[in-house]
Design an enzyme around this catalytic site. Structure first.
Site, PDB file in Angstrom:
ATOM      1  N   ARG A  83       1.513   1.269   8.486  1.00 26.34           N
ATOM      2  CA  ARG A  83       1.544   0.495   7.235  1.00 26.34           C
ATOM      3  C   ARG A  83       2.757   0.916   6.420  1.00 26.34           C
ATOM      4  O   ARG A  83       2.981   2.116   6.215  1.00 26.34           O
ATOM      5  CB  ARG A  83       0.253   0.719   6.433  1.00 26.34           C
ATOM      6  CG  ARG A  83       0.285  -0.026   5.118  1.00 26.34           C
ATOM      7  CD  ARG A  83      -1.041  -0.031   4.356  1.00 26.34           C
ATOM      8  NE  ARG A  83      -0.763  -0.645   3.071  1.00 26.34           N
ATOM      9  CZ  ARG A  83      -1.021  -0.099   1.880  1.00 26.34           C
ATOM     10  NH1 ARG A  83      -1.649   1.065   1.794  1.00 26.34           N
ATOM     11  NH2 ARG A  83      -0.678  -0.716   0.775  1.00 26.34           N
ATOM     12  N   HIS A 127       4.566  -2.331  -3.587  1.00 20.60           N
ATOM     13  CA  HIS A 127       3.919  -1.039  -3.829  1.00 20.60           C
ATOM     14  C   HIS A 127       4.604  -0.406  -5.048  1.00 20.60           C
ATOM     15  O   HIS A 127       5.233   0.656  -4.933  1.00 20.60           O
ATOM     16  CB  HIS A 127       3.997  -0.164  -2.575  1.00 20.60           C
ATOM     17  CG  HIS A 127       2.968   0.936  -2.511  1.00 20.60           C
ATOM     18  ND1 HIS A 127       2.057   1.063  -1.486  1.00 20.60           N
ATOM     19  CD2 HIS A 127       2.692   1.969  -3.347  1.00 20.60           C
ATOM     20  CE1 HIS A 127       1.282   2.136  -1.685  1.00 20.60           C
ATOM     21  NE2 HIS A 127       1.656   2.703  -2.826  1.00 20.60           N
ATOM     22  N   GLU A 173      -2.845  -1.697  -4.916  1.00 22.62           N
ATOM     23  CA  GLU A 173      -3.523  -1.021  -6.035  1.00 22.62           C
ATOM     24  C   GLU A 173      -3.120  -1.535  -7.407  1.00 22.62           C
ATOM     25  O   GLU A 173      -2.603  -0.763  -8.235  1.00 22.62           O
ATOM     26  CB  GLU A 173      -3.301   0.496  -5.953  1.00 22.62           C
ATOM     27  CG  GLU A 173      -3.996   1.130  -4.779  1.00 22.62           C
ATOM     28  CD  GLU A 173      -4.029   2.660  -4.859  1.00 22.62           C
ATOM     29  OE1 GLU A 173      -3.544   3.230  -5.851  1.00 22.62           O
ATOM     30  OE2 GLU A 173      -4.575   3.272  -3.931  1.00 22.62           O
ATOM     31  N   ASN A 298      -8.403   0.886  -0.428  1.00 21.55           N
ATOM     32  CA  ASN A 298      -7.858   2.250  -0.494  1.00 21.55           C
ATOM     33  C   ASN A 298      -8.923   3.129  -1.133  1.00 21.55           C
ATOM     34  O   ASN A 298      -9.426   2.814  -2.213  1.00 21.55           O
ATOM     35  CB  ASN A 298      -6.597   2.308  -1.372  1.00 21.55           C
ATOM     36  CG  ASN A 298      -5.408   1.583  -0.765  1.00 21.55           C
ATOM     37  OD1 ASN A 298      -5.497   1.017   0.319  1.00 21.55           O
ATOM     38  ND2 ASN A 298      -4.296   1.603  -1.472  1.00 21.55           N
ATOM     39  N   TYR A 300     -10.287   7.355  -1.785  1.00 19.27           N
ATOM     40  CA  TYR A 300     -10.009   8.789  -1.692  1.00 19.27           C
ATOM     41  C   TYR A 300     -11.168   9.688  -2.134  1.00 19.27           C
ATOM     42  O   TYR A 300     -11.431  10.711  -1.531  1.00 19.27           O
ATOM     43  CB  TYR A 300      -8.785   9.148  -2.545  1.00 19.27           C
ATOM     44  CG  TYR A 300      -7.478   8.625  -1.997  1.00 19.27           C
ATOM     45  CD1 TYR A 300      -6.690   9.416  -1.173  1.00 19.27           C
ATOM     46  CD2 TYR A 300      -7.042   7.334  -2.286  1.00 19.27           C
ATOM     47  CE1 TYR A 300      -5.491   8.954  -0.655  1.00 19.27           C
ATOM     48  CE2 TYR A 300      -5.842   6.855  -1.772  1.00 19.27           C
ATOM     49  CZ  TYR A 300      -5.069   7.661  -0.956  1.00 19.27           C
ATOM     50  OH  TYR A 300      -3.899   7.186  -0.445  1.00 19.27           O
ATOM     51  N   GLU A 368      -5.818   2.946   3.022  1.00 16.32           N
ATOM     52  CA  GLU A 368      -5.401   4.305   2.659  1.00 16.32           C
ATOM     53  C   GLU A 368      -6.620   5.206   2.557  1.00 16.32           C
ATOM     54  O   GLU A 368      -7.630   4.835   1.959  1.00 16.32           O
ATOM     55  CB  GLU A 368      -4.706   4.358   1.283  1.00 16.32           C
ATOM     56  CG  GLU A 368      -3.302   3.819   1.257  1.00 16.32           C
ATOM     57  CD  GLU A 368      -2.659   3.931  -0.119  1.00 16.32           C
ATOM     58  OE1 GLU A 368      -3.034   4.838  -0.903  1.00 16.32           O
ATOM     59  OE2 GLU A 368      -1.785   3.100  -0.405  1.00 16.32           O
TER      60      GLU A 368
HETATM   61  C1  GBH Z   1      -2.742   5.924  -3.775  1.00 14.27           C
HETATM   62  O1  GBH Z   1      -3.354   5.849  -5.018  1.00 14.27           O
HETATM   63  C2  GBH Z   1      -1.391   5.247  -3.761  1.00 14.27           C
HETATM   64  O2  GBH Z   1      -1.464   3.929  -3.247  1.00 14.27           O
HETATM   65  C3  GBH Z   1      -0.354   6.030  -3.008  1.00 14.27           C
HETATM   66  O3  GBH Z   1       0.913   5.492  -3.257  1.00 14.27           O
HETATM   67  C4  GBH Z   1      -0.464   7.486  -3.387  1.00 14.27           C
HETATM   68  O4  GBH Z   1       0.566   8.266  -2.843  1.00 14.27           O
HETATM   69  C5  GBH Z   1      -1.797   7.984  -2.897  1.00 14.27           C
HETATM   70  O5  GBH Z   1      -2.826   7.245  -3.412  1.00 14.27           O
HETATM   71  C6  GBH Z   1      -2.092   9.437  -3.244  1.00 14.27           C
HETATM   72  O6  GBH Z   1      -2.151   9.606  -4.627  1.00 14.27           O
HETATM   73  O7  GBH Z   1      -3.353  11.769 -12.263  1.00 14.27           O
HETATM   74  O8  GBH Z   1      -5.579  11.880 -13.184  1.00 14.27           O
HETATM   75  O9  GBH Z   1      -4.096  10.095 -13.852  1.00 14.27           O
HETATM   76  C7  GBH Z   1      -4.656   6.404  -5.077  1.00 14.27           C
HETATM   77  C8  GBH Z   1      -5.313   6.109  -6.396  1.00 14.27           C
HETATM   78  C9  GBH Z   1      -4.932   6.246  -8.722  1.00 14.27           C
HETATM   79  C10 GBH Z   1      -5.182   8.227  -7.442  1.00 14.27           C
HETATM   80  C11 GBH Z   1      -4.303   7.056  -9.837  1.00 14.27           C
HETATM   81  C12 GBH Z   1      -4.562   9.045  -8.548  1.00 14.27           C
HETATM   82  C13 GBH Z   1      -4.147   9.172 -10.906  1.00 14.27           C
HETATM   83  C14 GBH Z   1      -5.161  10.080 -11.500  1.00 14.27           C
HETATM   84  N1  GBH Z   1      -4.689   6.874  -7.446  1.00 14.27           N
HETATM   85  N2  GBH Z   1      -4.812   8.414  -9.825  1.00 14.27           N
HETATM   86  S1  GBH Z   1      -4.488  11.012 -12.797  1.00 14.27           S
END
Ligand code: GBH
Length: 473
Positions: A83, A127, A173, A298, A300, A368
């Site tokens: 991707r 992105h 996102e 996506n 996590y 993701e």
């Molecule tokens: C993804 O976002 C992105 O698509 C990717 O580009 C990125 O590298 C990857 O995750 C890993 O981060 O710092 O407390 O404000 C995942 C969703 C939304 C997670 C914003 C982190 C920020 C939290 N992200 N969030 S904070």
């Protein structure tokens, strides 16, 4: 209770395919090469204090020059899907107007190399790297002037590159860039305005629909979606009001985008609370209907959610609060290197079920999933390659998804690990490593981490050379 939902390690080959994911602004570097114009992230990065250690994306993984090596490495690992995203400022340096042929040529070379290596590309149009000119001219995603301009960009890419693959997504996102970038200012373009954030949501939906219209005409037989991110929301207590609050959090975060697409309108919970919410007209609802061919998720981590009347959140008035600590002071899961990321594989299974129950998509592709390992950035080489916490993360998340498919009958067909390489992690710069392949940012030397080998073995890929390091000096 949580423990009942915890899962065992996968014993069998997962019932979905494996891919490795990336994004242009995090890996390419070469920001001023071959006619690329400035993006809103270039501008944001230049402001002191915005990025940890003053890092910038100017060089990143230098994928712009090293892509052949990285593609060879994936081939040797047996990875069959990749991707990637296209940098809009390479194609239209000022957002619209003159096309930059050198930008299209670069992606043609990358896509060609992937096909030669037997790797199927999955391509995202956007992105987060908006051409700065569009932010300057009309406020970027705050204005609906972006809609025809995004559609034109999409059409240009589909025309030039649509033959290389059938797998596409429009926007990655939008929750993140609308509510953090426009709504809170933690990310480009650094604006702190909830009205702009919800305008952004509405304009993304319109732009997505307009781009898909182009796609249907220009890439017959292709499949397209939009990458939506969501954390699993676990009620903080057994109180029914907390269960409602957790449901509301999912509706605010994922439903804000997925409900208009699958159900024709914003969730009622959002409509009741956001006084300045733009409307989904019958025309937009009709355009969105059928505009995704699969659900691109996506995912996590997880958070606890509690009901609290009057609470304001990232998205505005929402009547809930979030925490990653339970009522006894215990973390929801093991801490990763990134503050926001706790290891909660059980939440992945619940998340997949929530998506499946609410939207009943034909297919779910997880575009993701991954982690930054606690302590990794400070670890010396070669110990840093023994990324045990990440190996366990991959094992447990893949097992949770396997249970969702085998036991819960969720139609998940693909899993993309974030990310191929350690890369430019936005506001964290290079201080958080999400790669399956370690990058020495001084030499650009790459080394497989244990997690890369673990994942490809788990998925029964044919590994040609597990010791490959590149480019050697
Ligand atoms: C993804 O976002 C992105 O698509 C990717 O580009 C990125 O590298 C990857 O995750 C890993 O981060 O710092 O407390 O404000 C995942 C969703 C939304 C997670 C914003 C982190 C920020 C939290 N992200 N969030 S904070």
């Amino acid at each position: 209770t949580l423990s009942l939902l915890q899962v065992e390690a996968a014993q069998t080959t997962p019932p979905f395919y494996l891919g490795f994911a990336t994004a242009a602004p995090q890996i390419e570097g070469a920001n001023a090469t071959d006619g690329r114009g400035p993006s809103i992230w270039d501008t944001y990065e230049a402001i002191p204090g915005n990025i940890d250690n003053g890092d910038t994306s100017a060089v990143a993984d230098d994928f712009y020059h090293l892509y052949l090596n990285d593609i060879a490495a994936m081939r040797l690992l047996g990875v069959k899907r990749f991707r990637m995203s296209i940098a809009w400022p390479r194609i239209f340096p000022s957002g619209d107007g003159q096309v930059n042929q050198q930008g299209l040529d670069f992606y043609a070379r990358v896509l060609e190399a992937l096909l030669v290596a037997g790797i199927e590309p999955h391509v995202t149009l956007y992105h987060w790297d908006l051409p700065q000119a569009l932010q300057d001219r009309f406020g970027g995603w705050n204005s609906d002037q972006i809609v025809p301009i995004f559609a034109q960009y999409a059409a240009t890419v589909f025309q030039a590159l649509g033959d290389y693959t059938t797998h596409w997504t429009t926007v990655n996102e939008p929750w993140t860039f609308c509510f953090l970038g426009y709504g809170q200012g933690s990310g480009a373009p650094g604006i702190n305005d909830k009205v702009q954030a919800w305008n952004c949501v509405h304009n993304v939906l319109q732009a997505h629909a307009a781009a898909v219209k182009q796609f249907r005409a220009l890439v017959p037989g292709g499949k397209i979606s939009i990458n939506l991110n969501c954390d699993w929301a676990q009620p903080l207590t057994g109180a029914p009001s907390d269960a409602d609050a957790a449901q509301r959090k999912m509706e605010f975060m994922l439903g804000a985008f997925a409900d208009p697409i699958f159900k024709g309108d914003f969730p009622a919970s959002v409509k009741q609370r956001i006084s300045f919410l733009p409307q989904i007209t019958p025309q937009l609802a009709a355009d969105l209907n059928g505009s995704v061919d699969y659900f691109a998720l996506n995912h996590y981590t997880s958070t606890f959610v509690a009901n609290q009347q009057g609470a304001m959140g990232l998205q505005g008035a929402c009547d809930y609060t979030e925490t990653q600590v339970d009522v006894n002071g215990k973390l929801i899961g093991d801490q990763a290197e990134s503050d926001w990321l706790k290891v909660t594989p059980w939440g992945f299974r619940l998340m997949l079920n929530w998506v499946n129950n609410r939207y009943q998509p034909n297919e779910i592709v997880v575009t993701e999933n991954g982690m930054s390992m606690k302590g990794e950035s400070a670890m010396p080489m070669p110990q840093a390659l023994q990324d045990t916490q990440r190996v366990n993360f991959c094992r447990d998340y893949v097992a949770a998804a396997t249970d969702a498919v085998n036991l819960d009958k969720v139609p998940m067909t693909g899993y993309f690990a974030w990310s191929l390489l350690d890369n430019f992690e936005w506001g964290n710069g290079y201080s958080k490593r999400f790669g399956l392949v370690h990058v020495d940012f001084k030499t650009q030397q790459r080394y497989y981490k244990a997690s890369a080998k673990f994942l490809v073995n788990l998925f029964n890929c044919t590994v040609l050379d597990p010791t490959y390091t590149y480019p050697s000096d």
